[in-house]
Every structure is written in C-alpha cells, then in structure tokens.
Design a protein around this motif. Structure first.
Motif, PDB file in Angstrom:
ATOM      1  N   TRP A   1      -5.592  10.939 -10.381  1.00  0.00           N
ATOM      2  CA  TRP A   1      -5.240  10.179 -10.611  1.00  0.00           C
ATOM      3  C   TRP A   1      -4.237   9.303  -9.241  1.00  0.00           C
ATOM      4  O   TRP A   1      -4.527   7.717  -9.085  1.00  0.00           O
ATOM      5  CB  TRP A   1      -4.184   9.550 -11.582  1.00  0.00           C
ATOM      6  N   LEU A   2      -4.454  10.094  -8.351  1.00  0.00           N
ATOM      7  CA  LEU A   2      -3.850   9.314  -7.312  1.00  0.00           C
ATOM      8  C   LEU A   2      -5.097   8.786  -6.873  1.00  0.00           C
ATOM      9  O   LEU A   2      -4.907   7.814  -5.554  1.00  0.00           O
ATOM     10  CB  LEU A   2      -2.755  10.113  -6.645  1.00  0.00           C
ATOM     11  N   ILE A   3      -5.786   9.643  -6.183  1.00  0.00           N
ATOM     12  CA  ILE A   3      -6.954   9.204  -5.953  1.00  0.00           C
ATOM     13  C   ILE A   3      -8.026   8.754  -5.900  1.00  0.00           C
ATOM     14  O   ILE A   3      -8.099   7.400  -5.863  1.00  0.00           O
ATOM     15  CB  ILE A   3      -7.816  10.735  -5.460  1.00  0.00           C
ATOM     16  N   LEU A   4      -7.916   8.609  -6.828  1.00  0.00           N
ATOM     17  CA  LEU A   4      -8.795   7.275  -8.700  1.00  0.00           C
ATOM     18  C   LEU A   4      -8.084   6.214  -7.722  1.00  0.00           C
ATOM     19  O   LEU A   4      -8.477   5.081  -7.573  1.00  0.00           O
ATOM     20  CB  LEU A   4      -8.810   7.595  -9.638  1.00  0.00           C
ATOM     21  N   GLY A   5      -6.576   6.263  -8.431  1.00  0.00           N
ATOM     22  CA  GLY A   5      -6.000   5.135  -7.551  1.00  0.00           C
ATOM     23  C   GLY A   5      -5.777   3.968  -5.934  1.00  0.00           C
ATOM     24  O   GLY A   5      -6.417   3.003  -5.324  1.00  0.00           O
ATOM     25  N   LEU A   6      -5.927   5.153  -5.459  1.00  0.00           N
ATOM     26  CA  LEU A   6      -6.765   4.563  -3.688  1.00  0.00           C
ATOM     27  C   LEU A   6      -7.855   4.403  -3.685  1.00  0.00           C
ATOM     28  O   LEU A   6      -8.092   3.237  -2.718  1.00  0.00           O
ATOM     29  CB  LEU A   6      -6.107   5.816  -3.304  1.00  0.00           C
ATOM     30  N   VAL A   7      -8.839   5.000  -4.404  1.00  0.00           N
ATOM     31  CA  VAL A   7     -10.243   4.162  -4.416  1.00  0.00           C
ATOM     32  C   VAL A   7     -10.867   2.989  -4.837  1.00  0.00           C
ATOM     33  O   VAL A   7     -10.473   2.163  -4.636  1.00  0.00           O
ATOM     34  CB  VAL A   7     -11.157   4.801  -4.865  1.00  0.00           C
TER      35      VAL A   7
ATOM     36  N   ILE B   1      -5.824   6.398 -19.471  1.00  0.00           N
ATOM     37  CA  ILE B   1      -7.791   6.014 -19.506  1.00  0.00           C
ATOM     38  C   ILE B   1      -7.140   4.450 -20.294  1.00  0.00           C
ATOM     39  O   ILE B   1      -8.077   3.605 -19.773  1.00  0.00           O
ATOM     40  CB  ILE B   1      -8.568   7.207 -20.025  1.00  0.00           C
ATOM     41  N   THR B   2      -6.669   4.126 -20.769  1.00  0.00           N
ATOM     42  CA  THR B   2      -6.723   3.210 -21.488  1.00  0.00           C
ATOM     43  C   THR B   2      -6.213   1.468 -20.646  1.00  0.00           C
ATOM     44  O   THR B   2      -6.691   0.809 -20.684  1.00  0.00           O
ATOM     45  CB  THR B   2      -5.703   3.244 -22.884  1.00  0.00           C
ATOM     46  N   ARG B   3      -4.944   2.504 -20.051  1.00  0.00           N
ATOM     47  CA  ARG B   3      -4.424   1.322 -19.110  1.00  0.00           C
ATOM     48  C   ARG B   3      -5.329   0.380 -18.439  1.00  0.00           C
ATOM     49  O   ARG B   3      -5.686  -0.289 -17.148  1.00  0.00           O
ATOM     50  CB  ARG B   3      -2.723   1.074 -18.811  1.00  0.00           C
ATOM     51  N   VAL B   4      -5.561   1.658 -17.841  1.00  0.00           N
ATOM     52  CA  VAL B   4      -6.418   1.497 -16.264  1.00  0.00           C
ATOM     53  C   VAL B   4      -8.131   0.646 -16.373  1.00  0.00           C
ATOM     54  O   VAL B   4      -8.482  -0.263 -15.919  1.00  0.00           O
ATOM     55  CB  VAL B   4      -6.974   2.995 -15.274  1.00  0.00           C
TER      56      VAL B   4
ATOM     57  N   VAL C   1       0.584   4.955 -13.715  1.00  0.00           N
ATOM     58  CA  VAL C   1       0.424   5.446 -15.885  1.00  0.00           C
ATOM     59  C   VAL C   1       0.369   6.563 -15.294  1.00  0.00           C
ATOM     60  O   VAL C   1       0.523   7.893 -15.912  1.00  0.00           O
ATOM     61  CB  VAL C   1      -0.018   3.894 -16.594  1.00  0.00           C
ATOM     62  N   GLY C   2      -0.885   6.964 -14.499  1.00  0.00           N
ATOM     63  CA  GLY C   2      -1.867   8.323 -14.146  1.00  0.00           C
ATOM     64  C   GLY C   2      -1.345   9.163 -13.719  1.00  0.00           C
ATOM     65  O   GLY C   2      -0.536   9.987 -14.103  1.00  0.00           O
ATOM     66  N   ALA C   3      -0.641   8.566 -12.244  1.00  0.00           N
ATOM     67  CA  ALA C   3      -0.071   9.714 -11.255  1.00  0.00           C
ATOM     68  C   ALA C   3       1.532  10.186 -11.327  1.00  0.00           C
ATOM     69  O   ALA C   3       1.376  11.207 -11.778  1.00  0.00           O
ATOM     70  CB  ALA C   3      -0.875   8.885 -10.115  1.00  0.00           C
TER      71      ALA C   3
ATOM     72  N   GLY D   1      -4.159  -5.450 -11.704  1.00  0.00           N
ATOM     73  CA  GLY D   1      -2.866  -4.111 -11.582  1.00  0.00           C
ATOM     74  C   GLY D   1      -3.896  -2.988 -12.312  1.00  0.00           C
ATOM     75  O   GLY D   1      -3.400  -1.603 -12.446  1.00  0.00           O
ATOM     76  N   VAL D   2      -5.027  -2.521 -12.210  1.00  0.00           N
ATOM     77  CA  VAL D   2      -6.071  -1.376 -12.102  1.00  0.00           C
ATOM     78  C   VAL D   2      -5.700  -0.349 -10.898  1.00  0.00           C
ATOM     79  O   VAL D   2      -4.878   0.587 -11.477  1.00  0.00           O
ATOM     80  CB  VAL D   2      -7.552  -1.520 -11.884  1.00  0.00           C
ATOM     81  N   ALA D   3      -5.642  -0.836  -9.958  1.00  0.00           N
ATOM     82  CA  ALA D   3      -4.914  -0.077  -9.218  1.00  0.00           C
ATOM     83  C   ALA D   3      -3.206   0.638  -9.577  1.00  0.00           C
ATOM     84  O   ALA D   3      -3.475   1.657  -8.728  1.00  0.00           O
ATOM     85  CB  ALA D   3      -5.174  -0.462  -7.633  1.00  0.00           C
TER      86      ALA D   3
END
Length: 244
Positions: A128-134, A196-199, A155-157, A147-149
């Motif tokens: 989730w941390l990696i996905l947030g960086l992308v 997953i829902t929030r992102v 919420v994820g990482a 708010g996606v990242a």
C-alpha cells in the motif's frame, strides 16, 4: 525527527487558526512523509527478521544499501515536494522511490508468506505504501482525486501496519503462539477492504465519494471492534507463563 513532527503539528494548527490552507496541507503531508520514513526504516529491520523466523528456508534477499536508498528517496520527496506535485522533479523522484521500494518488496519474496497470514499482512501493508507513492507521482497526470494517494498511505499502509503489528505483538508479548486465527484474518481483511474502498471507489466515480467514506469507516470500526473482542482478555491478563 521528533522536532520535525512538532513543527508539522504547529503548522497545521496555525493553518486552522489563521485560515491558511497551505499551512494545514504542509503540516499534513510533511508529517505523513515522516511517518513513511519511519515505516521504511522499521520495515527494513523487522520484516526480513520476522520472515526468517517463521519461514526458515526463505530465499529473501536483504540488501543494506537498498534499504538506505529506499529511506533516502523518501527524504528526497520531502525536498522536491516544494516544487509542486506536477513538477518533473517531484514525479521523477517519487516514481524512483516507488521503484526502489517495489524492488525491495520483490527481493523479500512476499509469495513465500501466502500460507502465513500473520506475515502476509505486513507485506500487503508495505505494498500500500508503494501504491501510494505511484499515486502521488501520477495524480496530476492521471487527474486522480486528491485524496487517493493520501488514503493509500494512511488507510492502507499506516493502518495496515498498525493492526498487523499490534495483533502480532499482542500475541508474542503475552506468551502466545504468533498465529493468525480466523478472527485476526477477519481484522486484516476488513482493514484492507476499507482501504480498497476508500482508495478506488472515488477513482471509479466521484459519485461514490461519500459512500466510500461510510463503507470504509464502517469496515475500520468493525476491525477495531473485532480487535477489542479478540484481545481484551489477552491484554488485561498476565502472560500465559505467569498464570501458574
């Protein structure tokens, strides 16, 4: 670092007092990035250690220089963020950071933990941390909701790591076997479904924004309630080896 956290908190409070949005957002994003740096450092120390303890024949590869590069890249993001999220410097450094962390994640062989949910959840949280960086890097280019990242990283990482670690530590430090029971698996599942829902719901359609908040929040509350049900007695009684 603690002083930096204090400064980010002061920035946010001053922003609210004087109605300066940029001060609020600066405190939020700098503070979050500092937390991600902490996660990067701690993950580099404990995740390979935990994995080796549980999976004795694990083929994971730990490279100290890569660990240092992963953490340094997050510091660089702090520096180049001053140029704005659309700048080539910010996009390039953030994608580089994501690539470094993803490389480290792959070298740690997360597929070996599939049959060990108590470990797998830590690897999912790191992903989730990696996905947030992308998402941070590509937000402007892909016109993603703001708010996606942020929510991938919080919420994820952050949320994922907190629940993953407190379940593990609550078992280990009370003398119990560190094993993911069905209720712990449900806790992990609810946290990640909430992320997953929030992102992704707002990405699919902005019409899902309000409902994504309600659903994600409900899943998180369910996870927290299950944690209390599962661990209240465990955390309010002596260690197992002290009961006699």
């Amino acid at each position: 670092v603690t002083l930096l956290f204090l400064l980010t908190n002061v920035s946010s409070h001053l922003g609210f007092i004087f109605d300066k949005t940029f001060l609020i957002m600066m405190g939020l994003h700098v503070g979050l990035n500092l937390i991600l740096i902490y996660i990067s450092i701690i993950t580099g120390r404990v995740l390979p250690f935990f994995t080796k303890n549980v999976i004795h024949n694990s083929t994971l590869v730990k490279i100290p220089k890569l660990d240092a590069a992963c953490t340094a890249s997050l510091f660089l993001i702090l520096i180049v963020s001053a140029k704005g999220p659309a700048s080539n410097y910010f996009v390039g450094v953030t994608l580089l950071s994501a690539a470094l962390h993803f490389t480290r994640w792959l070298l740690w062989k997360p597929h070996e933990t599939i049959k060990k949910p108590i470990l797998l959840t830590l690897y999912i949280s790191y992903l989730w941390l990696i996905l947030g960086l992308v998402f941070m890097a590509l937000r402007t280019w892909l016109e993603l909701p703001v708010g996606v990242a942020l929510h991938a990283q919080t919420v994820g990482a952050l949320g994922g790591f907190i629940f993953s670690m407190v379940t593990r530590v609550s078992l280990g430090h009370t003398g119990r076997v560190i094993h993911a029971s069905p209720m712990i698996i449900m806790i992990i599942l609810f946290i990640n479904l909430g992320a997953i829902t929030r992102v992704f719901a707002p990405i699919i359609s902005v019409d899902f924004y309000n409902s994504s908040i309600l659903i994600s929040g409900g899943l998180w509350m369910a996870a927290a309630l299950l944690f209390v049900i599962k661990f209240y007695k465990i955390l309010t009684q002596p260690r197992i080896n002290q009961l006699a």
